[in-house]
Design a protein around this motif. Structure first.
Motif, PDB file in Angstrom:
ATOM      1  N   GLU A  24      18.730 -16.637   0.807  1.00 53.37           N
ATOM      2  CA  GLU A  24      19.451 -15.393   0.544  1.00 53.37           C
ATOM      3  C   GLU A  24      18.854 -14.216   1.320  1.00 53.37           C
ATOM      4  OE1 GLU A  24      20.126 -18.223  -2.759  1.00 53.37           O
ATOM      5  OE2 GLU A  24      18.313 -17.496  -1.795  1.00 53.37           O
ATOM      6  N   MET A  25      17.537 -14.146   1.386  1.00 53.10           N
ATOM      7  CA  MET A  25      16.912 -13.022   2.093  1.00 53.10           C
ATOM      8  C   MET A  25      17.173 -13.098   3.598  1.00 53.10           C
ATOM      9  SD  MET A  25      15.586 -10.864  -0.006  1.00 53.10           S
ATOM     10  CE  MET A  25      17.111 -11.117  -0.854  1.00 53.10           C
ATOM     11  N   TRP A  26      17.134 -14.304   4.148  1.00 50.04           N
ATOM     12  CA  TRP A  26      17.471 -14.440   5.569  1.00 50.04           C
ATOM     13  C   TRP A  26      18.954 -14.158   5.800  1.00 50.04           C
ATOM     14  CZ3 TRP A  26      14.688 -13.826   9.581  1.00 50.04           C
ATOM     15  CH2 TRP A  26      13.330 -14.123   9.552  1.00 50.04           C
ATOM     16  N   VAL A  60      26.136 -17.818   1.823  1.00 49.99           N
ATOM     17  CA  VAL A  60      25.549 -16.919   0.825  1.00 49.99           C
ATOM     18  C   VAL A  60      26.467 -15.719   0.590  1.00 49.99           C
ATOM     19  CG1 VAL A  60      23.593 -15.404   0.305  1.00 49.99           C
ATOM     20  CG2 VAL A  60      23.204 -17.609   1.455  1.00 49.99           C
ATOM     21  N   ASP A  61      26.790 -15.481  -0.655  1.00 49.34           N
ATOM     22  CA  ASP A  61      27.538 -14.293  -1.059  1.00 49.34           C
ATOM     23  C   ASP A  61      26.507 -13.257  -1.482  1.00 49.34           C
ATOM     24  OD1 ASP A  61      28.951 -12.292  -2.417  1.00 49.34           O
ATOM     25  OD2 ASP A  61      30.395 -13.708  -3.258  1.00 49.34           O
ATOM     26  N   LEU A  62      26.166 -12.373  -0.562  1.00 51.87           N
ATOM     27  CA  LEU A  62      25.095 -11.413  -0.814  1.00 51.87           C
ATOM     28  C   LEU A  62      25.387 -10.481  -1.978  1.00 51.87           C
ATOM     29  CD1 LEU A  62      24.079 -10.504   2.829  1.00 51.87           C
ATOM     30  CD2 LEU A  62      22.777 -11.848   1.164  1.00 51.87           C
ATOM     31  N   VAL A  63      26.615 -10.037  -2.099  1.00 52.11           N
ATOM     32  CA  VAL A  63      26.961  -9.132  -3.202  1.00 52.11           C
ATOM     33  C   VAL A  63      26.688  -9.820  -4.537  1.00 52.11           C
ATOM     34  CG1 VAL A  63      28.832  -7.853  -4.325  1.00 52.11           C
ATOM     35  CG2 VAL A  63      28.613  -7.818  -1.823  1.00 52.11           C
ATOM     36  N   ARG A  64      27.166 -11.030  -4.677  1.00 51.24           N
ATOM     37  CA  ARG A  64      26.968 -11.773  -5.934  1.00 51.24           C
ATOM     38  C   ARG A  64      25.482 -12.069  -6.164  1.00 51.24           C
ATOM     39  NH1 ARG A  64      30.858  -9.674  -7.505  1.00 51.24           N
ATOM     40  NH2 ARG A  64      32.873 -10.295  -6.767  1.00 51.24           N
ATOM     41  N   PHE A  65      24.765 -12.410  -5.087  1.00 56.86           N
ATOM     42  CA  PHE A  65      23.339 -12.696  -5.218  1.00 56.86           C
ATOM     43  C   PHE A  65      22.592 -11.493  -5.794  1.00 56.86           C
ATOM     44  CE2 PHE A  65      19.082 -12.255  -3.327  1.00 56.86           C
ATOM     45  CZ  PHE A  65      18.453 -13.320  -3.967  1.00 56.86           C
ATOM     46  N   PHE A  66      22.818 -10.318  -5.212  1.00 59.77           N
ATOM     47  CA  PHE A  66      22.107  -9.131  -5.675  1.00 59.77           C
ATOM     48  C   PHE A  66      22.579  -8.682  -7.060  1.00 59.77           C
ATOM     49  CE2 PHE A  66      20.971  -8.721  -1.148  1.00 59.77           C
ATOM     50  CZ  PHE A  66      19.591  -8.660  -1.307  1.00 59.77           C
ATOM     51  N   MET A  67      23.832  -8.898  -7.355  1.00 60.49           N
ATOM     52  CA  MET A  67      24.330  -8.550  -8.689  1.00 60.49           C
ATOM     53  C   MET A  67      23.707  -9.461  -9.749  1.00 60.49           C
ATOM     54  SD  MET A  67      28.302  -7.583  -7.899  1.00 60.49           S
ATOM     55  CE  MET A  67      28.708  -7.281  -9.623  1.00 60.49           C
ATOM     56  N   LYS A  68      23.445 -10.718  -9.401  1.00 54.08           N
ATOM     57  CA  LYS A  68      22.793 -11.641 -10.325  1.00 54.08           C
ATOM     58  C   LYS A  68      21.362 -11.205 -10.622  1.00 54.08           C
ATOM     59  CE  LYS A  68      24.219 -16.436 -10.162  1.00 54.08           C
ATOM     60  NZ  LYS A  68      23.973 -17.690  -9.456  1.00 54.08           N
ATOM     61  N   GLN A  69      20.707 -10.630  -9.614  1.00 58.49           N
ATOM     62  CA  GLN A  69      19.325 -10.196  -9.777  1.00 58.49           C
ATOM     63  C   GLN A  69      19.212  -9.040 -10.764  1.00 58.49           C
ATOM     64  OE1 GLN A  69      17.109 -12.263  -8.260  1.00 58.49           O
ATOM     65  NE2 GLN A  69      19.042 -13.214  -7.671  1.00 58.49           N
ATOM     66  N   PRO A  71      21.895  -7.418 -13.460  1.00 57.07           N
ATOM     67  CA  PRO A  71      23.238  -7.385 -14.046  1.00 57.07           C
ATOM     68  C   PRO A  71      23.820  -5.981 -14.226  1.00 57.07           C
ATOM     69  CG  PRO A  71      21.837  -8.929 -15.222  1.00 57.07           C
ATOM     70  CD  PRO A  71      20.949  -8.171 -14.276  1.00 57.07           C
ATOM     71  N   SER A  72      22.977  -4.956 -14.149  1.00 56.97           N
ATOM     72  CA  SER A  72      23.509  -3.594 -14.288  1.00 56.97           C
ATOM     73  C   SER A  72      24.154  -3.096 -12.992  1.00 56.97           C
ATOM     74  CB  SER A  72      22.404  -2.629 -14.718  1.00 56.97           C
ATOM     75  OG  SER A  72      21.461  -2.443 -13.681  1.00 56.97           O
ATOM     76  N   ARG A  73      23.988  -3.823 -11.921  1.00 57.44           N
ATOM     77  CA  ARG A  73      24.601  -3.436 -10.642  1.00 57.44           C
ATOM     78  C   ARG A  73      26.113  -3.628 -10.700  1.00 57.44           C
ATOM     79  NH1 ARG A  73      21.456  -4.055  -5.551  1.00 57.44           N
ATOM     80  NH2 ARG A  73      19.307  -4.465  -6.119  1.00 57.44           N
ATOM     81  N   THR A  74      26.798  -2.741 -10.011  1.00 62.62           N
ATOM     82  CA  THR A  74      28.244  -2.917  -9.854  1.00 62.62           C
ATOM     83  C   THR A  74      28.508  -3.455  -8.454  1.00 62.62           C
ATOM     84  OG1 THR A  74      28.580  -0.714  -8.941  1.00 62.62           O
ATOM     85  CG2 THR A  74      28.692  -0.942 -11.361  1.00 62.62           C
ATOM     86  N   GLU A  75      29.675  -4.011  -8.273  1.00 62.42           N
ATOM     87  CA  GLU A  75      30.020  -4.520  -6.947  1.00 62.42           C
ATOM     88  C   GLU A  75      30.054  -3.386  -5.929  1.00 62.42           C
ATOM     89  OE1 GLU A  75      33.501  -6.948  -4.570  1.00 62.42           O
ATOM     90  OE2 GLU A  75      33.354  -7.173  -6.746  1.00 62.42           O
ATOM     91  N   ALA A  76      30.684  -2.288  -6.286  1.00 67.36           N
ATOM     92  CA  ALA A  76      30.775  -1.147  -5.360  1.00 67.36           C
ATOM     93  C   ALA A  76      29.393  -0.598  -5.034  1.00 67.36           C
ATOM     94  CB  ALA A  76      31.660  -0.053  -5.953  1.00 67.36           C
ATOM     95  N   GLY A  77      28.552  -0.486  -6.038  1.00 65.68           N
ATOM     96  CA  GLY A  77      27.198   0.016  -5.813  1.00 65.68           C
ATOM     97  C   GLY A  77      26.385  -0.919  -4.940  1.00 65.68           C
ATOM     98  N   THR A  78      26.536  -2.206  -5.166  1.00 67.72           N
ATOM     99  CA  THR A  78      25.819  -3.191  -4.365  1.00 67.72           C
ATOM    100  C   THR A  78      26.284  -3.139  -2.920  1.00 67.72           C
ATOM    101  OG1 THR A  78      25.551  -4.601  -6.303  1.00 67.72           O
ATOM    102  CG2 THR A  78      25.265  -5.651  -4.152  1.00 67.72           C
ATOM    103  N   ARG A  79      27.590  -3.015  -2.719  1.00 68.02           N
ATOM    104  CA  ARG A  79      28.108  -2.904  -1.346  1.00 68.02           C
ATOM    105  C   ARG A  79      27.574  -1.644  -0.655  1.00 68.02           C
ATOM    106  NH1 ARG A  79      31.561  -6.816  -0.221  1.00 68.02           N
ATOM    107  NH2 ARG A  79      32.648  -7.856  -1.934  1.00 68.02           N
ATOM    108  N   ARG A  80      27.462  -0.552  -1.396  1.00 70.08           N
ATOM    109  CA  ARG A  80      26.895   0.683  -0.821  1.00 70.08           C
ATOM    110  C   ARG A  80      25.431   0.479  -0.437  1.00 70.08           C
ATOM    111  NH1 ARG A  80      30.007   3.108  -4.766  1.00 70.08           N
ATOM    112  NH2 ARG A  80      28.239   3.289  -6.196  1.00 70.08           N
TER     113      ARG A  80
END
Length: 122
Positions: A24-26, A60-69, A71-80
Motif C-alpha cells: 500500500e505504501m509503495w 490497491v485502492d488507496l482511498v479505502r486503505f487510508f480510510m480503513k486506517q 475510520p473517522s476519515r471521509t472519502e472526500a477528506g482522504t482524497r484531499r
C-alpha cells in the motif's frame, strides 16, 4: 526524492524491510510519481502506465486503505489529503534538475519492476 543515489538507498531499504503495508505504501508513492511524471513528461506516460498496471500496486485502492486506517476519515477528506501529498511531491520533484527529473520518469518502469519483485517475494 529524485536523486538516483537516494532511490537506490530507498530500494535497498525496501529490500531489507518487512513492512506489513509495503504494498500500500509503495502504491501510494508510485501513484504520486506516475501522476507527476505524466504531467511533466507525457512522452513516458504509455510505458509508465503499462508498468504500473501490470504491477501489484495497481490493485490497491488507496482511498479505502487510508480510510480503513482511520475510520473517522471521509472519502472526500482522504482524497484531499492524497492530493495534498501529491502536490508536495510535485514541488519537491520540480526542485531537481531537468535531466534528473526526466531520467526519473524515463526509468519509472524499472523502479516499479524492482520493487514489485521484492514486494511479491514477501
Amino acid at each position: 526524492t529524485n536523486d538516483a543515489i537516494d532511490i537506490v538507498a530507498i530500494l535497498n531499504l525496501v529490500h531489507s524491510a518487512k513492512a506489513i503495508d509495503a504494498l500500500e505504501m509503495w502504491a501510494f508513492r508510485f501513484s504520486d510519481y506516475m501522476a507527476v511524471c505524466e504531467e511533466r513528461f507525457p512522452m513516458y506516460k504509455a510505458n509508465n502506465d503499462t508498468a504500473f498496471a501490470s504491477s501489484p500496486f495497481a490493485s490497491v485502492d488507496l482511498v479505502r486503505f487510508f480510510m480503513k486506517q482511520d475510520p473517522s476519515r471521509t472519502e472526500a477528506g482522504t482524497r484531499r489529503e492524497l492530493d495534498s501529498a501529491r502536490q508536495s511531491f510535485a514541488k519537491e520533484f520540480d526542485g531537481s534538475t531537468q535531466s534528473e527529473r526526466q531520467s526519473f520518469c524515463e526509468n519509472f518502469p524499472r523502479f516499479i519492476g524492482e520493487v514489485s519483485k521484492d514486494v511479491e517475494a514477501k
